[in-house]
Design a protein around this motif. Structure first.
Motif, short mmCIF file in Angstrom:
data_model
loop_
_atom_site.label_atom_id
_atom_site.label_comp_id
_atom_site.label_asym_id
_atom_site.label_seq_id
_atom_site.Cartn_x
_atom_site.Cartn_y
_atom_site.Cartn_z
N LEU A 82 25.45 26.11 -4.61
CA LEU A 82 24.54 27.00 -3.89
C LEU A 82 23.81 26.26 -2.77
CD1 LEU A 82 23.00 28.99 -6.87
CD2 LEU A 82 24.54 29.87 -5.12
N ALA A 83 23.28 25.09 -3.10
CA ALA A 83 22.57 24.30 -2.10
C ALA A 83 23.52 23.86 -0.98
CB ALA A 83 21.92 23.08 -2.75
N ALA A 84 24.72 23.46 -1.34
CA ALA A 84 25.69 23.00 -0.34
C ALA A 84 26.07 24.14 0.61
CB ALA A 84 26.94 22.46 -1.04
N GLY A 85 26.31 25.31 0.08
CA GLY A 85 26.65 26.45 0.93
C GLY A 85 25.52 26.81 1.88
N TRP A 86 24.30 26.77 1.39
CA TRP A 86 23.16 27.11 2.24
C TRP A 86 23.00 26.07 3.35
CZ3 TRP A 86 18.60 24.77 3.64
CH2 TRP A 86 17.70 25.58 4.34
N VAL A 87 23.11 24.79 3.02
CA VAL A 87 22.93 23.72 4.02
C VAL A 87 23.99 23.83 5.11
CG1 VAL A 87 23.16 21.22 4.35
CG2 VAL A 87 21.72 22.10 2.53
N ILE A 88 25.23 24.01 4.72
CA ILE A 88 26.31 24.10 5.72
C ILE A 88 26.14 25.36 6.56
CG2 ILE A 88 28.79 24.43 6.00
CD1 ILE A 88 29.15 22.53 3.61
N GLY A 89 25.86 26.48 5.92
CA GLY A 89 25.69 27.73 6.66
C GLY A 89 24.54 27.68 7.64
N TYR A 90 23.43 27.10 7.23
CA TYR A 90 22.27 27.01 8.11
C TYR A 90 22.57 26.10 9.30
CZ TYR A 90 17.55 26.48 9.82
OH TYR A 90 16.45 26.48 10.63
N ALA A 171 31.57 28.66 -0.33
CA ALA A 171 32.12 29.42 0.80
C ALA A 171 31.31 30.69 1.06
CB ALA A 171 33.58 29.75 0.55
N LEU A 172 30.97 31.41 0.01
CA LEU A 172 30.24 32.67 0.17
C LEU A 172 28.84 32.45 0.72
CD1 LEU A 172 30.30 35.75 -0.28
CD2 LEU A 172 29.32 35.32 -2.53
N LEU A 173 28.14 31.47 0.18
CA LEU A 173 26.77 31.24 0.66
C LEU A 173 26.78 30.66 2.07
CD1 LEU A 173 24.09 31.90 -0.51
CD2 LEU A 173 23.82 29.54 -1.15
N ALA A 174 27.74 29.80 2.38
CA ALA A 174 27.84 29.29 3.76
C ALA A 174 28.14 30.43 4.72
CB ALA A 174 28.93 28.23 3.84
N TRP A 175 29.04 31.31 4.35
CA TRP A 175 29.39 32.47 5.20
C TRP A 175 28.18 33.36 5.40
CZ3 TRP A 175 29.46 37.64 3.51
CH2 TRP A 175 29.95 38.55 4.43
N ARG A 176 27.49 33.67 4.34
CA ARG A 176 26.35 34.59 4.40
C ARG A 176 25.18 33.99 5.18
NH1 ARG A 176 23.79 38.09 5.78
NH2 ARG A 176 22.43 39.37 4.56
N THR A 177 24.92 32.71 4.98
CA THR A 177 23.80 32.07 5.66
C THR A 177 24.07 31.92 7.15
OG1 THR A 177 23.29 30.84 3.66
CG2 THR A 177 22.31 30.04 5.67
N ALA A 178 25.32 31.67 7.52
CA ALA A 178 25.65 31.42 8.92
C ALA A 178 25.69 32.69 9.75
CB ALA A 178 26.99 30.71 9.03
N ARG A 179 25.92 33.82 9.17
CA ARG A 179 26.04 35.06 9.95
C ARG A 179 24.79 35.33 10.67
NH1 ARG A 179 26.86 39.69 6.83
NH2 ARG A 179 27.31 40.65 8.77
#
Length: 179
Positions: A82-90, A171-179
């Motif tokens: 979860l943390a990794a997806g958020w960091v990459i997405g942001y 993947a999902l959290l990175a996608w959602r955070t980056a949008r």
């Protein structure tokens, strides 16, 4: 009679010399005529998003190697995912849009999701190499051990039960955070 003379007639300002306010007092509560700040961005800069997202992905690779390869956290990797997806997405969103207001764009989210999946895979590969390096009682060199146990076999053996969920969360959290 004096009372009628002290009151201004309709159309008069009532101020000495006919001075008027520049705008009515209630105008400050209305919507502003022009917005302060930058205009909304129309298109993201994907190359800049990639360049800002890569260091974040490399940091995730290092963290994933430590938590998965060295510490061997199993269910705890879900929180790390979860943390990794958020960091990459942001990071990708910040690079693509900077701080401009923007509408959601799929290509920015897909770039972040791809970086998240690649970071997960690279971290898993480093964990694989680490597990072969610290193999107790191994007499063969590392290259021989890698030929004997290919990465695909290692991944197939360690992927379940949490691997699909970890990969999906990143993947999902990175996608959602980056949008």
């Amino acid at each position: 009679m004096d009372e009628q003379r002290s009151r201004p007639s309709p159309g008069e300002t009532g101020r000495p010399g006919g001075a008027r306010l520049p705008e009515p007092p209630g105008a400050r509560y209305g919507p502003p005529e022009e917005t302060i700040g930058e205009a909304p961005a129309s298109e993201p800069v994907l190359l800049r998003g990639l360049l800002v997202g890569l260091p974040a992905a490399l940091a995730v690779v290092a963290a994933w190697f430590v938590t998965d390869g060295v510490l061997d956290l199993q269910a705890g990797l879900l929180v790390a995912a979860l943390a990794a997806g958020w960091v990459i997405g942001y990071a990708v969103r910040y690079g693509a849009w900077y701080e401009l207001p923007h509408p959601p764009r799929e290509q920015v989210g897909l770039l972040a999701a791809a970086l998240g999946g690649a970071a997960w895979l690279a971290g898993a590969y480093l964990g694989y190499v680490w597990s072969l390096l610290v193999l107790v009682g191994a007499t063969q060199p590392l290259a021989e051990r890698m030929r004997a146990t290919p990465f695909g076999d290692y991944l197939a053996a360690t992927f379940l039960p949490f691997g699909p969920l970890e990969l999906a969360l990143i993947a999902l959290l990175a996608w959602r955070t980056a949008r």
